[in-house]
Design an enzyme around this catalytic site. Structure first.
Site, PDB file in Angstrom:
ATOM      1  N   CYS A  32     -19.280  -1.668 -11.299  1.00  0.00           N
ATOM      2  CA  CYS A  32     -20.430  -0.853 -11.697  1.00  0.00           C
ATOM      3  C   CYS A  32     -21.350  -1.652 -12.617  1.00  0.00           C
ATOM      4  O   CYS A  32     -20.939  -2.089 -13.690  1.00  0.00           O
ATOM      5  CB  CYS A  32     -19.955   0.408 -12.401  1.00  0.00           C
ATOM      6  SG  CYS A  32     -21.335   1.383 -13.023  1.00  0.00           S
ATOM      7  N   ASN A 119     -31.865  11.342 -10.482  1.00  0.00           N
ATOM      8  CA  ASN A 119     -31.353  11.743  -9.174  1.00  0.00           C
ATOM      9  C   ASN A 119     -29.846  11.799  -9.307  1.00  0.00           C
ATOM     10  O   ASN A 119     -29.211  10.781  -9.553  1.00  0.00           O
ATOM     11  CB  ASN A 119     -31.711  10.709  -8.097  1.00  0.00           C
ATOM     12  CG  ASN A 119     -33.206  10.518  -7.963  1.00  0.00           C
ATOM     13  OD1 ASN A 119     -33.981  11.446  -8.168  1.00  0.00           O
ATOM     14  ND2 ASN A 119     -33.615   9.309  -7.610  1.00  0.00           N
ATOM     15  N   HIS A 132     -26.951   8.147 -15.289  1.00  0.00           N
ATOM     16  CA  HIS A 132     -28.181   7.487 -15.733  1.00  0.00           C
ATOM     17  C   HIS A 132     -29.395   8.200 -15.166  1.00  0.00           C
ATOM     18  O   HIS A 132     -29.295   8.952 -14.204  1.00  0.00           O
ATOM     19  CB  HIS A 132     -28.200   6.017 -15.278  1.00  0.00           C
ATOM     20  CG  HIS A 132     -28.428   5.846 -13.807  1.00  0.00           C
ATOM     21  ND1 HIS A 132     -27.483   6.143 -12.855  1.00  0.00           N
ATOM     22  CD2 HIS A 132     -29.514   5.422 -13.113  1.00  0.00           C
ATOM     23  CE1 HIS A 132     -27.960   5.896 -11.651  1.00  0.00           C
ATOM     24  NE2 HIS A 132     -29.190   5.461 -11.765  1.00  0.00           N
ATOM     25  N   GLN A 134     -33.977   7.557 -14.786  1.00  0.00           N
ATOM     26  CA  GLN A 134     -34.965   6.497 -14.598  1.00  0.00           C
ATOM     27  C   GLN A 134     -36.295   6.927 -15.193  1.00  0.00           C
ATOM     28  O   GLN A 134     -36.527   8.115 -15.405  1.00  0.00           O
ATOM     29  CB  GLN A 134     -35.154   6.215 -13.108  1.00  0.00           C
ATOM     30  CG  GLN A 134     -33.890   5.753 -12.413  1.00  0.00           C
ATOM     31  CD  GLN A 134     -34.154   5.442 -10.958  1.00  0.00           C
ATOM     32  OE1 GLN A 134     -34.887   4.502 -10.650  1.00  0.00           O
ATOM     33  NE2 GLN A 134     -33.599   6.229 -10.060  1.00  0.00           N
TER      34      GLN A 134
HETATM   35 ZN   LIG Z   1     -20.165   2.726 -14.420  1.00  0.00          ZN
END
Ligand SMILES: [Zn+2]
Ligand SMILES: [Zn+2]
Ligand SMILES: [Zn+2]
Length: 309
Positions: A32, A119, A132, A134
């Site tokens: 990741c 999203n 997360h 954006q």
């Molecule tokens: Zn991660």
């Protein structure tokens, strides 16, 4: 490099960011790019062993200087977290991060609109599971915020204030009611569980909010997203967007005033726990949404989910 073309038939800009074809797509968990860089482990995008909130330039930007910007906002170093699951203080801190980015990006000469969004879920095209959001800083005023400013002109004042008043009078579609912030499924929702989270006072952007309002906003957003997850007892996919005043200077239509009213919209694609709403012939070809549930029905279900979450 990303570039833009104007689509004459629709009267709108299209951004071409062809390098994005090669962006990281649903990498295995141990690769990741939004994880912290752990001692002895492979380097990630974030060169720290632990962190709270991190913002950095999107490696695969849709917009970049000198014509806008694209940033990534990582909410937590916990790969398995979610916005809904953040500690309340972290969610509140995120509001201040959003505010700071809006201020800094909005001050740039090449930026006319700052869109903060998330999203969530593969159903809406997430390519990284790590929690997360954006930020896109547009070098032009995009069509959706423009429609909202057109609504202000049509209603002869702030459309968001007017619609909030109608929703409060009616009451049937309210799903969350806090001191400074209200959430409702709008009267003419286009998604089964579309939800708008609105600051009660007329605040063009996060910059005009006081600390209490930012805290209330964080609380309301977490209440709604926890309710979403509760609704079908599964992680609930959504698109979340923050609408605020354009940052262009001079302000649009030469009004001299800062127009717009801070609110957050959720467009969840689910109709039921398994069924998705698709944008098909009528929505794409005519621009008219056909709905198979009434907003009052989904508001009742969501309100109950929020209360019991
Ligand atoms: Zn991660
Ligand atoms: Zn307003
Ligand atoms: Zn909006």
């Amino acid at each position: 490099m990303s570039l833009r073309r104007f689509n004459e038939l629709r009267g709108e800009e299209v951004a071409y960011a062809i390098h994005r074809q090669d962006r990281t797509f649903l990498p295995p968990e141990d690769h990741c790019p939004l994880d912290p860089t752990r001692p002895g482990g492979p380097p990630t995008e974030i060169p720290f062993a632990a962190f709270e909130i991190v913002v950095f330039d999107n490696l695969f930007p849709s917009f970049e200087a000198p014509a806008g910007a694209a940033e990534v906002v990582v909410y937590t170093d916990d790969h398995h977290g979610s916005f809904a699951g953040l500690a309340p203080e972290r969610a509140e801190a995120l509001m201040w991060v959003w505010r700071h980015r809006y201020e800094e990006l909005g001050a740039r000469e090449d930026v006319r609109y700052v869109l903060i969004f998330e999203n969530r879920g593969v159903e809406v095209g997430t390519t990284l599971h790590h929690p997360h959001g954006q930020i896109y800083a547009f070098p032009f005023l995009p069509p959706v915020p423009k429609l909202e400013l057109d609504a202000d002109a049509r209603l002869g004042g702030c459309a968001v204030c007017a619609l909030l008043e109608r929703e409060l009078d009616d009451g049937e579609r309210i799903v969350y009611s806090g001191e400074d912030v209200v959430a409702y499924v709008p009267f003419a929702a286009r998604w089964p569980y579309e939800t708008h989270v609105v600051v009660r006072e007329h605040r063009p952007s996060l910059l005009e909010c006081d600390g209490g309002e930012l805290q209330s906003l964080a609380r309301a957003l977490q209440a709604v997203t926890r309710g979403f997850d509760r609704l079908f007892a599964r992680p609930f996919p959504y698109v979340m967007v923050v609408h605020q005043a354009p940052t262009s200077s001079p302000p649009p239509r030469g009004t001299g005033a800062r127009t717009g009213h801070l609110h957050v919209e959720f467009y969840p694609p689910l109709r039921t726990a398994e069924k998705l709403k698709y944008l098909a012939g009528c929505e794409q070809g005519a621009g008219t949404f056909i709905m198979d549930v009434m907003p009052e029905g989904s508001a009742a279900a969501l309100r109950e989910a929020i209360e019991s979450a």
